[in-house]
Design a protein around this motif. Structure first.
Motif, PDB file in Angstrom:
ATOM      1  N   PRO A   1     -18.976  33.208  -4.326  1.00 31.80           N
ATOM      2  CA  PRO A   1     -19.777  32.960  -3.122  1.00 31.80           C
ATOM      3  C   PRO A   1     -21.078  32.210  -3.391  1.00 31.80           C
ATOM      4  CG  PRO A   1     -19.707  35.298  -3.679  1.00 31.80           C
ATOM      5  CD  PRO A   1     -18.708  34.620  -4.536  1.00 31.80           C
ATOM      6  N   ARG A   2     -21.498  32.196  -4.654  1.00 34.87           N
ATOM      7  CA  ARG A   2     -22.708  31.429  -4.959  1.00 34.87           C
ATOM      8  C   ARG A   2     -22.383  29.999  -5.391  1.00 34.87           C
ATOM      9  NH1 ARG A   2     -27.629  34.037  -5.579  1.00 34.87           N
ATOM     10  NH2 ARG A   2     -27.490  36.147  -4.803  1.00 34.87           N
ATOM     11  N   GLY A   3     -21.122  29.625  -5.315  1.00 37.33           N
ATOM     12  CA  GLY A   3     -20.731  28.239  -5.560  1.00 37.33           C
ATOM     13  C   GLY A   3     -20.882  27.817  -7.010  1.00 37.33           C
ATOM     14  N   ILE A   4     -20.809  26.493  -7.212  1.00 39.72           N
ATOM     15  CA  ILE A   4     -20.915  25.949  -8.564  1.00 39.72           C
ATOM     16  C   ILE A   4     -22.252  26.340  -9.187  1.00 39.72           C
ATOM     17  CG2 ILE A   4     -20.959  23.825  -9.926  1.00 39.72           C
ATOM     18  CD1 ILE A   4     -19.286  22.510  -7.718  1.00 39.72           C
ATOM     19  N   ALA A   5     -23.317  26.259  -8.377  1.00 40.36           N
ATOM     20  CA  ALA A   5     -24.651  26.591  -8.899  1.00 40.36           C
ATOM     21  C   ALA A   5     -24.690  28.030  -9.402  1.00 40.36           C
ATOM     22  CB  ALA A   5     -25.706  26.382  -7.816  1.00 40.36           C
ATOM     23  N   GLY A   6     -24.032  28.936  -8.676  1.00 38.15           N
ATOM     24  CA  GLY A   6     -24.004  30.337  -9.080  1.00 38.15           C
ATOM     25  C   GLY A   6     -23.246  30.529 -10.373  1.00 38.15           C
ATOM     26  N   LEU A   7     -22.101  29.829 -10.494  1.00 41.56           N
ATOM     27  CA  LEU A   7     -21.302  29.913 -11.726  1.00 41.56           C
ATOM     28  C   LEU A   7     -22.117  29.405 -12.909  1.00 41.56           C
ATOM     29  CD1 LEU A   7     -17.813  28.681 -10.471  1.00 41.56           C
ATOM     30  CD2 LEU A   7     -18.518  31.027 -10.961  1.00 41.56           C
ATOM     31  N   ALA A   8     -22.808  28.288 -12.700  1.00 44.35           N
ATOM     32  CA  ALA A   8     -23.610  27.702 -13.777  1.00 44.35           C
ATOM     33  C   ALA A   8     -24.739  28.640 -14.181  1.00 44.35           C
ATOM     34  CB  ALA A   8     -24.181  26.358 -13.331  1.00 44.35           C
ATOM     35  N   ALA A   9     -25.407  29.211 -13.193  1.00 47.69           N
ATOM     36  CA  ALA A   9     -26.519  30.115 -13.497  1.00 47.69           C
ATOM     37  C   ALA A   9     -26.010  31.333 -14.269  1.00 47.69           C
ATOM     38  CB  ALA A   9     -27.205  30.553 -12.208  1.00 47.69           C
ATOM     39  N   GLY A  10     -24.824  31.820 -13.887  1.00 45.35           N
ATOM     40  CA  GLY A  10     -24.243  32.972 -14.571  1.00 45.35           C
ATOM     41  C   GLY A  10     -23.964  32.644 -16.028  1.00 45.35           C
ATOM     42  N   LEU A  11     -23.484  31.431 -16.248  1.00 44.09           N
ATOM     43  CA  LEU A  11     -23.156  30.984 -17.604  1.00 44.09           C
ATOM     44  C   LEU A  11     -24.411  30.930 -18.474  1.00 44.09           C
ATOM     45  CD1 LEU A  11     -20.170  30.116 -18.121  1.00 44.09           C
ATOM     46  CD2 LEU A  11     -21.069  27.798 -18.439  1.00 44.09           C
ATOM     47  N   VAL A  12     -25.454  30.332 -17.914  1.00 47.38           N
ATOM     48  CA  VAL A  12     -26.722  30.219 -18.640  1.00 47.38           C
ATOM     49  C   VAL A  12     -27.253  31.607 -18.977  1.00 47.38           C
ATOM     50  CG1 VAL A  12     -29.146  29.532 -18.431  1.00 47.38           C
ATOM     51  CG2 VAL A  12     -27.330  27.998 -17.637  1.00 47.38           C
ATOM     52  N   ARG A  13     -27.166  32.508 -17.992  1.00 46.94           N
ATOM     53  CA  ARG A  13     -27.697  33.854 -18.173  1.00 46.94           C
ATOM     54  C   ARG A  13     -26.945  34.580 -19.295  1.00 46.94           C
ATOM     55  NH1 ARG A  13     -27.506  35.507 -12.958  1.00 46.94           N
ATOM     56  NH2 ARG A  13     -25.710  36.850 -13.209  1.00 46.94           N
ATOM     57  N   ARG A  14     -25.624  34.437 -19.238  1.00 42.33           N
ATOM     58  CA  ARG A  14     -24.816  35.126 -20.246  1.00 42.33           C
ATOM     59  C   ARG A  14     -25.164  34.617 -21.646  1.00 42.33           C
ATOM     60  NH1 ARG A  14     -19.638  34.479 -17.370  1.00 42.33           N
ATOM     61  NH2 ARG A  14     -20.827  35.034 -15.533  1.00 42.33           N
TER      62      ARG A  14
ATOM     63  N   GLU B   1     -28.465  36.022 -22.668  1.00 39.83           N
ATOM     64  CA  GLU B   1     -28.376  37.440 -22.994  1.00 39.83           C
ATOM     65  C   GLU B   1     -27.663  37.673 -24.318  1.00 39.83           C
ATOM     66  OE1 GLU B   1     -28.583  39.226 -18.487  1.00 39.83           O
ATOM     67  OE2 GLU B   1     -26.641  39.032 -19.470  1.00 39.83           O
ATOM     68  N   ALA B   2     -26.810  36.698 -24.664  1.00 40.29           N
ATOM     69  CA  ALA B   2     -26.120  36.801 -25.943  1.00 40.29           C
ATOM     70  C   ALA B   2     -27.098  36.617 -27.099  1.00 40.29           C
ATOM     71  CB  ALA B   2     -25.004  35.769 -26.026  1.00 40.29           C
ATOM     72  N   GLY B   3     -28.296  36.196 -26.785  1.00 40.24           N
ATOM     73  CA  GLY B   3     -29.355  36.171 -27.787  1.00 40.24           C
ATOM     74  C   GLY B   3     -29.489  34.863 -28.534  1.00 40.24           C
ATOM     75  N   THR B   4     -29.003  33.777 -27.956  1.00 44.94           N
ATOM     76  CA  THR B   4     -29.145  32.496 -28.647  1.00 44.94           C
ATOM     77  C   THR B   4     -30.433  31.809 -28.255  1.00 44.94           C
ATOM     78  OG1 THR B   4     -27.783  31.583 -26.896  1.00 44.94           O
ATOM     79  CG2 THR B   4     -26.733  31.975 -29.004  1.00 44.94           C
TER      80      THR B   4
END
Lengths: 273, 361
Positions: B342-355, B358-361
């Motif tokens: 529901p957050r569209g491409i931008a939401g998917l991208a933001a989720g990816l960046v966040r993950r 958080e993975a610590g890189t």
């Protein structure tokens, strides 16, 4: 609109409010609210003076929340007047009444979950600014907001989203949002409903602190909370004022015991305890 | 989170400020791509297409503001786009006619220039109207509708009906508006040949710069107190009233801003594409814009822009390769995005960046 039950209690007529009548902050006269055929409020007179901490109690369906709804413009009365600082509130819209200085909380707290605690407070504090000035980026924390954060004990959570707060914390945030608006009358609708006992205690302290320099009306169901923090109490029953008086007078009153007995045994036991 | 009615995935608990340089760096990179790389690499035809998509992106930016930030699902942005487009088209027609009647009026048997048209011979007036008319229409509509607390699906349907009504009006006034054909056959744009590659490149750059400026403005708006107020109105209009704000005012102003953006987009669209007609601003194009915003991500302004451009390319590609399938693909894409992301491409991208963070890189 004569109040038959009120005459039975000497406290109501000899109460200190009589002296404050001229300067009463809130004056409700002959208020009626009907939903279809049902009279939720049936001829209520209520006077609240400046600086008072007033508790409104009564069994379910007594009309407590409806009364608050009328004061804040959410529900339109069928008859009667509500005056705040001498101004008739009839026909004014909700946000206009807030701007006059009447603030309220709701039973189920509604904070803005997407915004941080700080942003919620900041938004509440900015309501008197002209709309165009809101376009500037709000940076920093005003003293007022910082003080409110301190009062409600959420300083450490200031930058967290309000969505992660517990039920109790949300209620405190709501109260904080009220304080920063500097209202002249605060209406709290069941502030401790659904709270754990330590949260109740904290809320009670908060209430005492706020009542020091605000006029507050609290709708409450909880008898224990009432006994600990209330002084002046108005009892509503079936849309009418049953009596007004101090906590002790109210608790000793046979009428009050009777309606609580008739309605809910547990409450009644609390009431007479 | 206790949110019962929030189907949208929860953003992070503590809002971490993105590193200071990241936003400006991303913006600069995109600007470089759009202003330098694209004009160098793309042949004129493709550059013209991109200019067209960027016009749609300006409308999408407005939709992102009204819908994503303000919760007003507007299905009639084509109306404001069209008003802006017609204002510009009227000027270009009068300019080309050079004192005579525009060609389509002669064909429809109109003998004297209608009074409505006269002031549009002035380019400054026409440009001002391209923005002012949509803004005023939105202000009037908003004042009427939001004050009466019309919202949600009712507001959406109302705006859609408005788009349908405008189409009927335009088609019915053949002599005044060019009817179904709309306004087309433009030759000269402020002294330059509209068909020339140079002119089109200049127009492309103009559209890109305007989009960039409007994006920065919208971003400022979203990050201001007004922006937070707008979010608050979206998430709890009734609660906002009890903070002493009038939600109707907040919504009306935002709706007017989004309408103004659509008007600007329409005015730019006309010289870029060379036509404005009822088919370009009715219910279907208005809906397509909203679908684009949903796909790109309505909660992020950049997502809305991205969505418009992606949908523009997808539409061109599929209507070249598989014209029959496009409509179904578009519908399927919309359903997929709304149910899965529901957050569209931008939401998917933001989720990816966040993950990754958080993975610590």
């Amino acid at each position: 609109m004569s109040e038959a039950p009120a005459e039975t209690t000497p406290a109501a007529t000899a109460s200190p409010e009589t002296a404050l009548l001229e300067t009463a902050l809130l004056e409700i006269r002959g208020l009626q609210v009907a939903f279809g055929g049902f009279r939720a409020i049936d001829g209520v007179d209520l006077t609240v003076g400046r600086g008072e901490l007033r508790f409104l109690i009564g069994p379910n369906g007594a009309g407590k929340t409806t009364l608050i709804d009328v004061i804040t413009g959410l529900t339109k009365p069928t008859a009667g007047t509500v005056r705040f600082e001498g101004l008739d509130l009839a026909g004014r819209r909700e946000h206009e009444i807030v701007r006059l200085g009447v603030g309220r909380t709701f039973q189920t707290s509604v904070v803005f979950e997407e915004l941080t605690v700080l942003e919620n407070l900041d938004l509440a504090a900015s309501f008197r600014r002209p709309l165009w000035s809101l376009l500037r980026r709000g940076r920093g924390v005003s003293e007022e907001v910082a003080a409110a954060l301190e009062t409600i004990g959420l300083t450490s959570l200031a930058r967290s989203r309000a969505g992660v707060l517990s039920h109790g914390q949300r209620q405190w945030l709501e109260i904080g949002m009220l304080i920063v608006q500097r209202p002249r009358l605060l209406l709290l609708d069941e502030p401790v409903a659904g709270m754990a006992s330590d949260e109740r205690e904290r809320t009670g302290e908060l209430l005492t602190e706020i009542a020091r320099d605000h006029t507050v009306i609290v709708v409450e169901h909880d008898m224990d909370f009432l006994r600990r923090y209330a002084s002046q109490v108005t009892v509503l029953h079936e849309g009418k004022v049953l009596m007004e008086g101090s906590v002790d007078e109210v608790r000793a009153d046979p009428h009050v015991q009777e309606i609580y007995l008739g309605r809910a045994r547990e409450d009644a036991e609390d009431a007479v305890r | 989170m206790t949110a019962v009615e929030a189907p949208v995935e929860a953003p992070p608990v503590v809002r971490r400020e993105p590193r200071r340089w990241q936003g400006p760096a991303a913006f600069a990179a995109v600007a470089l791509l759009a202003l330098v790389v694209a004009p160098l690499l793309l042949e004129p035809f493709r550059l013209g297409l991109l200019a067209k998509y960027l016009c749609y992106a300006i409308v999408a930016l407005g939709i992102g503001l009204a819908w994503g930030q303000g919760g007003m699902l507007t299905l009639g942005q084509g109306v404001f786009f069209g008003l802006g487009g017609y204002a510009m088209g009227m000027y270009l027609k009068l300019h080309d006619a050079g004192g005579d009647l525009p060609d389509f009026m002669v064909w429809s048997g109109v003998e004297k220039l209608p009074a409505l048209w006269t002031p549009f011979g002035n380019p400054v007036f026409a440009l001002a109207m391209a923005v002012a008319v949509p803004v005023v229409v939105a202000l009037l509509l908003g004042a009427l509708v939001f004050r009466q607390r019309v919202r949600g699906a009712y507001f959406a349907i109302l705006t859609q009906a408005l788009a349908a009504a405008l189409v009927i009006l335009l088609v019915g006034q053949q002599g005044l508006t060019g009817g179904t054909n709309g306004l087309t056959n433009f030759f000269d744009f402020f002294g330059q040949d509209l068909a020339a590659d140079e002119t089109q490149r200049g127009l492309y750059l103009t559209v890109a710069v305007v989009l960039g400026v409007l994006y920065l403005g919208a971003r400022q708006l979203v990050r201001s107190r007004f922006g937070r107020l707008l979010l608050a109105v979206r998430d709890g209009e009734d609660r906002v009233r009890f903070l002493g704000y009038n939600p109707a005012t907040v919504k009306t102003l935002t709706f007017a801003v989004s309408a103004g953006m659509a008007g600007i987009a329409g005015a730019l669209f006309v010289p870029v594409v060379g036509i404005i007609s009822p088919a370009l601003l009715g219910v279907v194009p208005s809906l397509e814009l909203v679908v684009g915003v949903a796909v790109g991500g309505r909660f992020a302004l950049a997502g809305a822009i991205l969505g418009a451009v992606v949908m523009g390319y997808a539409r061109t590609y599929f209507s070249e390769e598989l014209p029959a399938a496009w409509l179904y693909l578009q519908g399927a894409l919309f359903v997929l995005v709304m149910t899965l992301a529901p957050r569209g491409i931008a939401g998917l991208a933001a989720g990816l960046v966040r993950r990754r963070r958080e993975a610590g890189t």
